[in-house]
Design a protein around this motif. Structure first.
Motif, PDB file in Angstrom:
ATOM      1  N   VAL A   1       0.860  -1.193   0.000  1.00  0.00           N
ATOM      2  CA  VAL A   1       0.000   0.000   0.000  1.00  0.00           C
ATOM      3  C   VAL A   1       0.889   1.233   0.000  1.00  0.00           C
ATOM      4  N   LEU A   2       0.641   2.138  -0.944  1.00  0.00           N
ATOM      5  CA  LEU A   2       1.367   3.409  -0.998  1.00  0.00           C
ATOM      6  C   LEU A   2       0.417   4.519  -0.562  1.00  0.00           C
ATOM      7  N   PRO A   3       0.670   5.158   0.586  1.00  0.00           N
ATOM      8  CA  PRO A   3      -0.160   6.271   1.027  1.00  0.00           C
ATOM      9  C   PRO A   3       0.308   7.589   0.393  1.00  0.00           C
ATOM     10  N   PHE A   4      -0.653   8.393  -0.032  1.00  0.00           N
ATOM     11  CA  PHE A   4      -0.375   9.690  -0.648  1.00  0.00           C
ATOM     12  C   PHE A   4      -1.112  10.794   0.101  1.00  0.00           C
TER      13      PHE A   4
ATOM     14  N   PRO B   1       3.677  11.181  -2.349  1.00  0.00           N
ATOM     15  CA  PRO B   1       3.835   9.897  -1.655  1.00  0.00           C
ATOM     16  C   PRO B   1       4.554  10.066  -0.325  1.00  0.00           C
ATOM     17  N   LEU B   2       4.105   9.293   0.662  1.00  0.00           N
ATOM     18  CA  LEU B   2       4.800   9.268   1.948  1.00  0.00           C
ATOM     19  C   LEU B   2       5.780   8.120   2.025  1.00  0.00           C
ATOM     20  N   GLY B   3       5.438   6.991   1.406  1.00  0.00           N
ATOM     21  CA  GLY B   3       6.268   5.806   1.485  1.00  0.00           C
ATOM     22  C   GLY B   3       5.498   4.622   0.952  1.00  0.00           C
ATOM     23  N   ALA B   4       5.877   3.443   1.430  1.00  0.00           N
ATOM     24  CA  ALA B   4       5.202   2.208   1.033  1.00  0.00           C
ATOM     25  C   ALA B   4       5.034   1.333   2.262  1.00  0.00           C
ATOM     26  N   ILE B   5       3.939   0.576   2.289  1.00  0.00           N
ATOM     27  CA  ILE B   5       3.648  -0.313   3.418  1.00  0.00           C
ATOM     28  C   ILE B   5       3.507  -1.745   2.887  1.00  0.00           C
ATOM     29  N   PRO B   6       4.583  -2.537   2.951  1.00  0.00           N
ATOM     30  CA  PRO B   6       4.461  -3.954   2.616  1.00  0.00           C
ATOM     31  C   PRO B   6       3.737  -4.673   3.755  1.00  0.00           C
ATOM     32  N   ILE B   7       2.796  -5.566   3.402  1.00  0.00           N
ATOM     33  CA  ILE B   7       1.980  -6.265   4.394  1.00  0.00           C
ATOM     34  C   ILE B   7       1.885  -7.733   4.006  1.00  0.00           C
ATOM     35  N   GLY B   8       2.029  -8.613   4.984  1.00  0.00           N
ATOM     36  CA  GLY B   8       1.873 -10.036   4.733  1.00  0.00           C
ATOM     37  C   GLY B   8       2.116 -10.839   5.989  1.00  0.00           C
TER      38      GLY B   8
ATOM     39  N   GLU C   1      -4.555  -8.359  12.924  1.00  0.00           N
ATOM     40  CA  GLU C   1      -4.999  -9.440  12.038  1.00  0.00           C
ATOM     41  C   GLU C   1      -3.993 -10.587  11.961  1.00  0.00           C
ATOM     42  N   GLY C   2      -2.918 -10.507  12.766  1.00  0.00           N
ATOM     43  CA  GLY C   2      -1.924 -11.568  12.770  1.00  0.00           C
ATOM     44  C   GLY C   2      -0.908 -11.469  11.650  1.00  0.00           C
ATOM     45  N   LEU C   3      -0.782 -10.289  11.058  1.00  0.00           N
ATOM     46  CA  LEU C   3       0.143 -10.064   9.951  1.00  0.00           C
ATOM     47  C   LEU C   3       1.334  -9.237  10.398  1.00  0.00           C
ATOM     48  N   GLY C   4       2.310  -9.147   9.522  1.00  0.00           N
ATOM     49  CA  GLY C   4       3.426  -8.250   9.718  1.00  0.00           C
ATOM     50  C   GLY C   4       3.360  -7.139   8.692  1.00  0.00           C
ATOM     51  N   ALA C   5       3.960  -6.016   8.996  1.00  0.00           N
ATOM     52  CA  ALA C   5       3.982  -4.876   8.075  1.00  0.00           C
ATOM     53  C   ALA C   5       5.134  -3.964   8.453  1.00  0.00           C
ATOM     54  N   CYS C   6       5.495  -3.099   7.536  1.00  0.00           N
ATOM     55  CA  CYS C   6       6.474  -2.067   7.854  1.00  0.00           C
ATOM     56  C   CYS C   6       6.198  -0.847   6.982  1.00  0.00           C
ATOM     57  N   PHE C   7       6.832   0.234   7.332  1.00  0.00           N
ATOM     58  CA  PHE C   7       6.718   1.468   6.562  1.00  0.00           C
ATOM     59  C   PHE C   7       8.109   1.778   6.045  1.00  0.00           C
ATOM     60  N   VAL C   8       8.241   1.915   4.725  1.00  0.00           N
ATOM     61  CA  VAL C   8       9.544   2.224   4.124  1.00  0.00           C
ATOM     62  C   VAL C   8       9.396   3.429   3.193  1.00  0.00           C
ATOM     63  N   GLY C   9      10.466   4.170   3.071  1.00  0.00           N
ATOM     64  CA  GLY C   9      10.461   5.303   2.160  1.00  0.00           C
ATOM     65  C   GLY C   9      10.577   4.848   0.710  1.00  0.00           C
ATOM     66  N   LEU C  10      10.201   5.730  -0.195  1.00  0.00           N
ATOM     67  CA  LEU C  10      10.366   5.460  -1.621  1.00  0.00           C
ATOM     68  C   LEU C  10      11.730   5.981  -2.066  1.00  0.00           C
ATOM     69  N   PRO C  11      12.332   5.366  -3.075  1.00  0.00           N
ATOM     70  CA  PRO C  11      13.587   5.905  -3.604  1.00  0.00           C
ATOM     71  C   PRO C  11      13.293   7.239  -4.299  1.00  0.00           C
ATOM     72  N   VAL C  12      13.763   8.313  -3.726  1.00  0.00           N
ATOM     73  CA  VAL C  12      13.390   9.662  -4.181  1.00  0.00           C
ATOM     74  C   VAL C  12      13.611   9.880  -5.681  1.00  0.00           C
TER      75      VAL C  12
END
Length: 197
Positions: A83-86, A158-165, A129-140
């Motif tokens: 998920v990419l939040p803007f 864009p603020l970054g990206a949120i990988p979830i799984g 929900e029993g998942l893992g996630a993180c918040f990472v920056g985008l390559p500018v």
């Protein structure tokens, strides 16, 4: 899960099980909960780009890999949901030009603050929900290409990206050696020089 447990378990997970997709109903709860974040003037100046499958792979191909980050990116790519939040600044200018607000300056860029809070709600929901996630920056340098690839309007930042799984074994981040700062160092009571509990 109790809220206190969700907060204690929240951490930046950077490795995922690629063979376990995020169920659709869980994905929708994560996104729906993000919409309950606080929003200055109820401006709701946020948007979320949801990428799965081939779309997610297009993101990683477009973002590229910085030298020395190959292993890190390989682990993040395993997340089945991205998920990419803007943030949408103009939504705040429009809202605060209305008669009940009539204001054009803020103490902080709340379009980023509010979108950040929505992102945190996604991270917390993932834990619940029993998942893992993180918040990472985008390559500018790649942000223009990423926005072009997915048709993101120019006015959305864009603020970054949120990988979830589902979490997989993850090397411990060396940053954690710093330890969490205690409240006695960061909480000031009644006066900036007062740190007593």
């Amino acid at each position: 899960m109790e809220f206190g447990e969700v907060v204690r378990r929240r951490r930046m997970v950077r490795n995922f099980d690629p063979d376990r997709p995020v169920p659709a109903e869980v994905r929708e709860r994560i996104l729906s909960n993000a919409l309950h974040a606080p929003s200055a003037g109820f401006s709701q100046g946020w948007a979320f780009l949801v990428l799965e499958g081939a779309d997610k792979e297009r993101y990683w191909e477009t973002a590229g890999v910085q030298p020395g980050r190959e292993d890190w990116v390989t682990r993040l790519r395993r997340a089945p949901l991205l998920v990419l939040p803007f943030a949408h600044e103009q939504a705040y200018h429009d809202r605060y030009a209305e008669p009940d607000k009539n204001r054009s300056t803020w103490t902080a860029p709340y379009w980023y603050v509010d979108t950040g809070m929505a992102s945190l709600l996604m991270l917390l929901t993932a834990v619940d929900e029993g998942l893992g996630a993180c918040f990472v920056g985008l390559p500018v340098p790649r942000i223009p290409a990423i926005k072009a690839e997915f048709g993101v309007p120019a006015e959305f930042a864009p603020l970054g990206a949120i990988p979830i799984g589902y979490r997989a074994p993850d090397p411990r981040s060396p940053s954690l050696r710093r330890g969490r700062r205690p409240t006695s160092e960061v909480v000031h009571r009644g006066h900036w020089g007062q740190h007593t509990e």
